[in-house]
Write an enzyme that holds these catalytic residues in place. Structure first.
Site, PDB file in Angstrom:
ATOM      1  N   CYS A   2      49.648  40.109  40.287  1.00  0.00           N
ATOM      2  CA  CYS A   2      49.165  39.243  39.219  1.00  0.00           C
ATOM      3  C   CYS A   2      49.020  37.815  39.721  1.00  0.00           C
ATOM      4  CB  CYS A   2      50.057  39.239  37.991  1.00  0.00           C
ATOM      5  SG  CYS A   2      50.250  40.839  37.238  1.00  0.00           S
ATOM      6  N   ARG A  27      45.547  39.071  44.390  1.00  0.00           N
ATOM      7  CA  ARG A  27      46.898  39.420  43.931  1.00  0.00           C
ATOM      8  C   ARG A  27      46.895  40.591  42.956  1.00  0.00           C
ATOM      9  NH1 ARG A  27      50.562  35.416  45.044  1.00  0.00           N
ATOM     10  NH2 ARG A  27      51.955  36.288  43.486  1.00  0.00           N
ATOM     11  N   TRP A  75      47.747  42.979  38.027  1.00  0.00           N
ATOM     12  CA  TRP A  75      48.072  44.228  38.723  1.00  0.00           C
ATOM     13  C   TRP A  75      49.012  44.954  37.778  1.00  0.00           C
ATOM     14  CZ3 TRP A  75      52.361  46.856  40.637  1.00  0.00           C
ATOM     15  CH2 TRP A  75      52.073  47.899  41.532  1.00  0.00           C
ATOM     16  N   ASN A 101      53.630  37.326  35.337  1.00  0.00           N
ATOM     17  CA  ASN A 101      53.669  38.093  36.580  1.00  0.00           C
ATOM     18  C   ASN A 101      55.112  38.581  36.737  1.00  0.00           C
ATOM     19  OD1 ASN A 101      53.411  39.086  39.199  1.00  0.00           O
ATOM     20  ND2 ASN A 101      53.688  37.068  40.132  1.00  0.00           N
ATOM     21  N   GLY A 102      55.294  39.866  37.006  1.00  0.00           N
ATOM     22  CA  GLY A 102      56.656  40.386  37.190  1.00  0.00           C
ATOM     23  C   GLY A 102      56.933  41.518  36.221  1.00  0.00           C
ATOM     24  N   GLU A 484      50.768  51.032  62.402  1.00  0.00           N
ATOM     25  CA  GLU A 484      49.970  49.981  61.782  1.00  0.00           C
ATOM     26  C   GLU A 484      48.498  50.414  61.677  1.00  0.00           C
ATOM     27  OE1 GLU A 484      50.530  47.522  60.074  1.00  0.00           O
ATOM     28  OE2 GLU A 484      48.801  46.199  60.211  1.00  0.00           O
ATOM     29  N   LYS A 488      46.528  50.726  58.083  1.00  0.00           N
ATOM     30  CA  LYS A 488      45.264  50.032  57.790  1.00  0.00           C
ATOM     31  C   LYS A 488      44.220  51.026  57.294  1.00  0.00           C
ATOM     32  CE  LYS A 488      46.254  46.506  57.701  1.00  0.00           C
ATOM     33  NZ  LYS A 488      47.502  46.004  58.114  1.00  0.00           N
ATOM     34  N   GLU A 491      45.085  52.344  53.688  1.00  0.00           N
ATOM     35  CA  GLU A 491      44.915  51.418  52.560  1.00  0.00           C
ATOM     36  C   GLU A 491      43.468  51.002  52.357  1.00  0.00           C
ATOM     37  OE1 GLU A 491      46.969  47.632  52.927  1.00  0.00           O
ATOM     38  OE2 GLU A 491      46.802  47.717  55.087  1.00  0.00           O
ATOM     39  N   HIS A 507      57.262  68.186  68.701  1.00  0.00           N
ATOM     40  CA  HIS A 507      58.312  68.556  67.739  1.00  0.00           C
ATOM     41  C   HIS A 507      57.730  68.816  66.360  1.00  0.00           C
ATOM     42  CE1 HIS A 507      61.257  67.668  70.793  1.00  0.00           C
ATOM     43  NE2 HIS A 507      60.624  66.535  71.019  1.00  0.00           N
ATOM     44  N   LYS A 609      48.135  41.937  46.901  1.00  0.00           N
ATOM     45  CA  LYS A 609      48.563  41.280  48.128  1.00  0.00           C
ATOM     46  C   LYS A 609      50.068  41.077  48.194  1.00  0.00           C
ATOM     47  CE  LYS A 609      47.728  39.002  51.950  1.00  0.00           C
ATOM     48  NZ  LYS A 609      47.477  39.892  53.100  1.00  0.00           N
TER      49      LYS A 609
END
Ligand code: F6R
Length: 614
Positions: A2, A27, A75, A101-102, A484, A488, A491, A507, A609
């Site tokens: 948010c 965000r 968000w 936000n939260g 990584e 990438k 997402e 394995h 983000k």
């Protein structure tokens, strides 16, 4: 998660707020909304989806012009992302509006209490309860700021709240607990935002708000108190980048710009930390040589991409500084009985400095009296304030949701820390540290060189856009790079992508290999002969089972050529520094593949983000 903007001044508030939201959309982009006070009346508008939907609605039906307002980009946490749940939320009288936000953890109780008292709640959100609580508190008198202070005392969880009220037409009031909020100080105008990029076009002077503080924003000034109404001390700072850093600068996506900025970001993160005598100076760690010599264990905590930087830190710290180093996902750390003491150094890595899991891990470590060092990219964020020392990565604002330049600068920071500890503790000779520092100083040009050779990687990515799955293999520091690369791709391209330690292949994961499955392999330098040869064997094993091999190896490594369907060469650098050059093709690969699939790489679905909720 948010984005929040508040404004009061002489300009049309709607323009300032919508422009700020555009900079904060990274965000969260489930919905967007604004509230403006004009002629003593409150006007709100909100729409599900990206900011473009709200802009279209505002064009169709412009609200009355006012010079005080606020806006929100969401968000979703409580309630699906639709118009009804979009912020702002208003009380029963339509005179108070709130954005948030939260997560308000005791909202179910509060909601039940409000409903019992006769309030009609129109949304599924936790936020709306605050609007109705304010409605009741305003009746008790004292104005909006006092009402918000009283409401905050009743709230549990993490929140940034901003409210406006027709009865207090000159003030925007904000509150923060465990969630970001900064003040922008202008001339005859003031701003509130989740981060400075929202107001950087108007002012570079900012105020950090502390935990549990309420701010009253008027055109002529800013007043900050704690939740009890006692005046609070605040810290002002000047933002050292300007609006151009928060714009795309001719690139189609922020992510492309941020990938391209990496040589500069790496150079800036080294700047000022190497003395003219070649010795490292890291006063920012705020640890005396004696304290550093007393450290007997290091624990790195972080999430996502920052966690991958932490995994690489372990190799560097153990090798150079000779200290045991554990790396822990911040979200797991505090739920485990980790063994900490005053001689443990906990390093928390966070680009945003606002990731709730990282903050909670830091607080957990603090309770156990460990020393705390942050690696952070955002000045004025929460994490640096909660640590004993902080090493800022000078990546500049990272706006694309997928982290790129922040990751490379986090690597630089962990190399600097590991080498500095080696220097202080004498675990490496001075000239060895100096030689490595000199190599580090050459990394911006190596990264630049990688960027210059990325066209074949882009072509490869486009050719793989129809694939369902890609695997990534690496050894030693190449293993976190493989993780990584996979993250990438997940997402951005929404594909199944897995990173494995190449030694683990036999394995289990080798069962996944089938004809034409693309497998990216990160090969260590030839100087690490044993590691190198083992991974070359792994490449042969997967190729024998039909995989399509995409091999990233150092220039001049002839041994991998025969087994690589595609060979991506990167400059030869020491093993520990290799992630700085091997990660870049994987960023480009994921970005291009996702773009070829038609995805918005700056705003991947379901993500935001800065993850300010646990
Ligand atoms: C991935 C990504 C995330 C972040 C993670 C931690 O591209 O960006 O995995 O790395 O959410 O964020 P910070 O570093 O802000 O704590």
């Amino acid at each position: 998660m948010c984005g929040i903007v508040g404004y009061v001044g002489a300009k049309p508030a709607l323009d300032v707020v919508v422009e700020g939201l555009a900079r904060l959309e990274y965000r969260g982009y489930d919905s967007a909304g604004v509230a403006v006070l004009a002629d003593g009346k409150l006007a709100t508008a909100k729409r599900a989806g990206k900011l473009g939907n709200l802009r279209a609605a505002l064009e169709e039906e412009p609200p009355p012009a006012g010079t005080l307002g606020m806006g929100h980009t969401r968000w979703a946490t409580h309630g699906p992302p639709n118009d009804r749940n979009a912020h702002p939320h208003v009380d029963c009288t339509g005179s108070v509006a709130v954005i948030h936000n939260g997560i308000i953890e005791n909202f179910a109780e509060l909601r039940a209490e409000l409903e019992e008292a006769g309030h009609g709640l129109a949304s599924d959100t936790d936020t709306e309860a605050v609007a109705h609580l304010l409605e009741d508190e305003l009746k008790a008198g004292g104005g909006l700021a006092e009402a918000l202070r009283r409401v905050c005392r009743r709230l549990e969880g993490a929140f940034t709240l901003v409210a406006v009220h027709t009865g207090d037409p000159d003030v925007v009031v904000g509150a923060r607990r465990n969630s970001p909020l900064v003040v922008g100080v202008g001339d005859g105008e003031n701003f509130l935002a989740s981060d400075v990029s929202a107001f950087i076009a108007h002012t570079r002077d900012a105020i950090e708000l502390g935990q549990d503080q309420v701010v009253e924003l008027r055109a002529g000034g800013v007043q900050v108190t704690d939740f009890e109404g006692r005046p609070a001390e605040v810290q002002e700072y000047h933002v050292d980048w300007d609006v151009s850093a928060a714009e795309k600068g001719g690139y189609d996506y922020f992510m492309l710009k941020e990938i391209a900025e990496q040589p500069r970001a790496v150079a800036d993160t080294l700047l000022g930390r190497i003395g003219s005598d070649g010795r490292l100076r890291l006063d920012e760690m705020r640890m005396s040589d004696r304290e550093l010599r007393e450290v007997d264990k290091i624990i790195v905590v972080a999430c996502g991409t920052s966690y991958h930087a932490g995994l690489i830190a372990k190799y560097a710290i153990e090798h150079w500084a000779g200290l045991p180093c554990e790396v822990e996902l911040a979200s797991e750390f505090r739920y485990r009985d980790s063994i900490l003491s005053p001689t443990t150094l906990v390093i928390a890595i966070s680009q945003s400095g606002e990731t709730m899991d990282a903050l909670m891990a830091v607080r957990h470590a603090r309770e156990q009296k460990a020393k705390l060092l942050g690696i952070c990219n955002v000045n004025g964020s929460t994490l640096p304030r909660e640590c004993d020392g902080v090493l800022y990565t000078h990546a500049g604002p990272e706006i694309a949701v997928a982290s790129t330049k922040a990751f490379l600068t986090q690597l630089v920071a962990v190399y600097l820390i590991a080498l500095y500890i080696a220097q202080v503790r004498g675990t490496k000779w001075g000239d060895e540290v100096f030689a490595m520092v000199q190599l580090l100083e050459r990394m911006p040009e190596k990264v630049e060189k990688v960027l210059e050779t990325m066209e074949p990687v882009r072509e490869l990515a486009r050719s793989l856009a129809g694939e369902r799955c890609v695997l990534f293999l690496g050894r030693h520091v190449g293993f976190p790079v493989a993780l990584e690369g996979a993250l990438k791709l997940k997402e951005l391209a929404y594909m199944h992508a897995e990173g494995f330690a190449a030694g683990e292949l036999k394995h289990g994961p080798i069962a996944l290999i089938e004809k034409d499955l693309p497998v990216v392999v990160v090969v260590p330098p030839r100087a690490r002969a044993v590691l190198h040869d083992k991974i070359v064997s792994n490449i042969q094993e997967i190729r024998a089972r039909g995989a399509r091999t995409i091999v990233i190896a150092e220039e001049g490594d002839e041994s991998v050529g025969p087994y690589a369907d595609t060979l991506i060469s990167v400059p030869a650098v020491p093993t520990l520094l290799q992630p700085l050059v091997t990660t870049v093709p994987l960023q480009v690969f994921a970005c291009e593949l996702a773009t070829a699939k038609g995805h918005d790489v700056d705003q991947p679905r379901n993500l935001a983000k800065s993850v300010t909720v646990e």
